[in-house]
Design a protein around this motif. Structure first.
Motif, mmCIF file in Angstrom:
data_model
loop_
_atom_site.group_PDB
_atom_site.id
_atom_site.type_symbol
_atom_site.label_atom_id
_atom_site.label_comp_id
_atom_site.label_asym_id
_atom_site.label_seq_id
_atom_site.Cartn_x
_atom_site.Cartn_y
_atom_site.Cartn_z
ATOM 1 N N UNK A 39 0.810 -1.219 0.000
ATOM 2 C CA UNK A 39 0.000 0.000 0.000
ATOM 3 C C UNK A 39 0.849 1.277 0.000
ATOM 4 N N UNK A 40 2.129 1.134 -0.265
ATOM 5 C CA UNK A 40 3.007 2.300 -0.280
ATOM 6 C C UNK A 40 3.087 2.884 -1.679
ATOM 7 N N UNK A 41 3.430 4.156 -1.736
ATOM 8 C CA UNK A 41 3.589 4.858 -3.009
ATOM 9 C C UNK A 41 4.885 4.390 -3.667
ATOM 10 N N UNK A 42 4.818 3.787 -4.853
ATOM 11 C CA UNK A 42 6.052 3.290 -5.488
ATOM 12 C C UNK A 42 7.045 4.385 -5.825
ATOM 13 N N UNK A 43 6.598 5.637 -5.818
ATOM 14 C CA UNK A 43 7.539 6.750 -6.032
ATOM 15 C C UNK A 43 8.337 7.051 -4.766
ATOM 16 N N UNK A 44 7.848 6.565 -3.643
ATOM 17 C CA UNK A 44 8.551 6.764 -2.379
ATOM 18 C C UNK A 44 9.275 5.480 -1.964
ATOM 19 N N UNK A 45 8.579 4.370 -2.022
ATOM 20 C CA UNK A 45 9.132 3.079 -1.614
ATOM 21 C C UNK A 45 9.311 2.193 -2.840
ATOM 22 N N UNK A 46 10.558 1.869 -3.150
ATOM 23 C CA UNK A 46 10.818 1.026 -4.318
ATOM 24 C C UNK A 46 11.629 -0.196 -3.922
ATOM 25 N N UNK A 47 11.501 -1.216 -4.742
ATOM 26 C CA UNK A 47 12.181 -2.487 -4.501
ATOM 27 C C UNK A 47 13.379 -2.589 -5.430
ATOM 28 N N UNK A 48 14.526 -2.911 -4.862
ATOM 29 C CA UNK A 48 15.735 -3.127 -5.654
ATOM 30 C C UNK A 48 16.055 -4.616 -5.632
ATOM 31 N N UNK A 49 15.829 -5.267 -6.766
ATOM 32 C CA UNK A 49 16.141 -6.693 -6.917
ATOM 33 C C UNK A 49 17.056 -6.818 -8.127
ATOM 34 N N UNK A 50 18.332 -6.703 -7.899
ATOM 35 C CA UNK A 50 19.290 -6.617 -8.993
ATOM 36 C C UNK A 50 19.547 -7.980 -9.638
ATOM 37 N N UNK A 51 19.655 -8.017 -10.963
ATOM 38 C CA UNK A 51 20.030 -9.260 -11.646
ATOM 39 C C UNK A 51 21.519 -9.521 -11.467
ATOM 40 N N UNK A 52 21.998 -10.626 -12.030
ATOM 41 C CA UNK A 52 23.434 -10.900 -11.928
ATOM 42 C C UNK A 52 24.199 -9.781 -12.624
ATOM 43 N N UNK A 53 25.398 -9.469 -12.145
ATOM 44 C CA UNK A 53 26.148 -8.343 -12.707
ATOM 45 C C UNK A 53 26.548 -8.566 -14.160
ATOM 46 N N UNK A 86 20.717 3.409 -3.872
ATOM 47 C CA UNK A 86 20.459 3.942 -2.540
ATOM 48 C C UNK A 86 19.470 5.104 -2.623
ATOM 49 N N UNK A 87 18.723 5.359 -1.548
ATOM 50 C CA UNK A 87 17.675 6.374 -1.599
ATOM 51 C C UNK A 87 18.197 7.799 -1.548
ATOM 52 N N UNK A 88 17.442 8.697 -2.180
ATOM 53 C CA UNK A 88 17.611 10.135 -1.983
ATOM 54 C C UNK A 88 16.648 10.550 -0.872
ATOM 55 N N UNK A 89 16.612 11.832 -0.567
ATOM 56 C CA UNK A 89 15.734 12.320 0.499
ATOM 57 C C UNK A 89 14.283 11.967 0.203
ATOM 58 N N UNK A 90 13.589 11.456 1.216
ATOM 59 C CA UNK A 90 12.177 11.127 1.063
ATOM 60 C C UNK A 90 11.922 9.799 0.391
ATOM 61 N N UNK A 91 12.898 8.889 0.404
ATOM 62 C CA UNK A 91 12.741 7.606 -0.281
ATOM 63 C C UNK A 91 13.053 6.432 0.653
ATOM 64 N N UNK A 92 12.389 5.309 0.358
ATOM 65 C CA UNK A 92 12.622 4.033 1.031
ATOM 66 C C UNK A 92 13.029 3.030 -0.040
ATOM 67 N N UNK A 93 14.109 2.302 0.182
ATOM 68 C CA UNK A 93 14.532 1.262 -0.756
ATOM 69 C C UNK A 93 14.552 -0.073 -0.023
ATOM 70 N N UNK A 94 13.855 -1.046 -0.596
ATOM 71 C CA UNK A 94 13.811 -2.395 -0.053
ATOM 72 C C UNK A 94 14.692 -3.283 -0.929
ATOM 73 N N UNK A 95 15.793 -3.765 -0.390
ATOM 74 C CA UNK A 95 16.698 -4.612 -1.152
ATOM 75 C C UNK A 95 16.269 -6.079 -1.027
#
Length: 267
Positions: free
Chosen positions: A61-75, A92-101
């Motif tokens: 229920x979070x705003x994807x512009x504020x809270x985003x998911x980082x699921x990186x593929x293989x390098x 990594x997040x800027x001000x006002x952001x949440x990143x879920x790794x």
């Protein structure tokens, strides 16, 4: 404690408490946005430990512009030549952001180390540099939380079996996932070594018992909320405006547009 069998959380109680916690997460989101906070949440654990499901409920229920998911593929080949942490820094997040790794730089301490995708020297360098890297993040003002989802060998195997039989979830399995069953002790040793080196006071590890997915989701989210000193931010006062009178607009004939067939009518 691990090994103590607990009754599974009843669905009704789970759904009620999850909703309450998700409402609190929305409040935290608004605090993050208002205060310009930067939040990083690391989700780690074995395959099928319940990380993905928890992340889904966390961000539901979070705003994807504020809270985003980082699921990186293989390098990529280029990323393999960079400083190891470099590809994660740009997420990594800027001000006002949440990143879920959904998995993070700790890939090097787990799958890369166990499967031989990095050298011994690269692995040892990671164990030395990771605490320094994380202290830098915290010193710069980033709120960093790290969660390890702990699943038993029998429960992991059962979840793999269910995924194999479920056409909606079979994509979650890869040959490497299945190979992890034969390397249980190697992954256990890698996890123990990782915790010894990276469980630091500035960014401690929090272990989530995850044999019961419902209990794990509630416990993790409740702990996270309790660890961040957020407060409710009053929302702006909004009122629906009155609809203005018609100016004579007429919709074009429906047969001039192509509509999706009514598949639902045949159900």
């Amino acid at each position: 404690m691990k090994g103590t069998k607990k009754a599974k959380v009843p669905r009704a109680a789970y759904e009620s408490e999850l909703l309450r916690l998700q409402i609190e997460l929305v409040k935290l989101q608004e605090w993050v946005r208002a205060e310009g906070a930067r939040v990083v949440v690391v989700f780690e654990g074995r395959d099928a430990a319940g990380k993905g499901g928890t992340i889904k409920r966390f961000a539901e229920h979070l705003n994807p512009r504020v809270a985003r998911i980082a699921a990186l593929p293989k390098p990529t080949e280029r990323e393999r030549t960079q400083w190891y942490f470099q590809r994660y820094i740009e997420h990594l997040p800027a001000a006002g952001e949440i990143v879920l790794f959904d998995r993070s730089w700790y890939n090097r301490a787990g799958v890369e180390h166990v499967m031989g995708f990095c050298t011994k020297e690269e692995y040892q360098r990671f164990l030395r540099q990771c605490p320094v890297f994380e202290r830098m993040l915290v010193e710069d003002g980033i709120v960093l939380r790290k969660y390890w989802f702990s699943v038993s060998d029998t429960e992991q195997q059962e979840r793999f079996r269910r995924r194999l039989e479920d056409p909606l979830r079979r994509w979650k399995l890869s040959p490497m996932d299945l190979e992890s069953l034969t390397r249980w002790e190697a992954y256990s040793r890698a996890k123990d070594e990782m915790l010894v080196h990276t469980d630091i006071s500035e960014a401690p590890w929090y272990v989530v018992e995850s044999d019961d997915k419902r209990r794990a989701r509630l416990n993790m989210i409740a702990h996270f909320l309790g660890s961040v000193p957020y407060h409710e931010v009053p929302p702006p006062v909004l009122e629906l405006p009155a609809r203005p009178p018609s100016t004579g607009y007429e919709r074009p004939p429906r047969d001039l547009q192509t509509y999706v067939p009514d598949h639902a009518a045949g159900l």
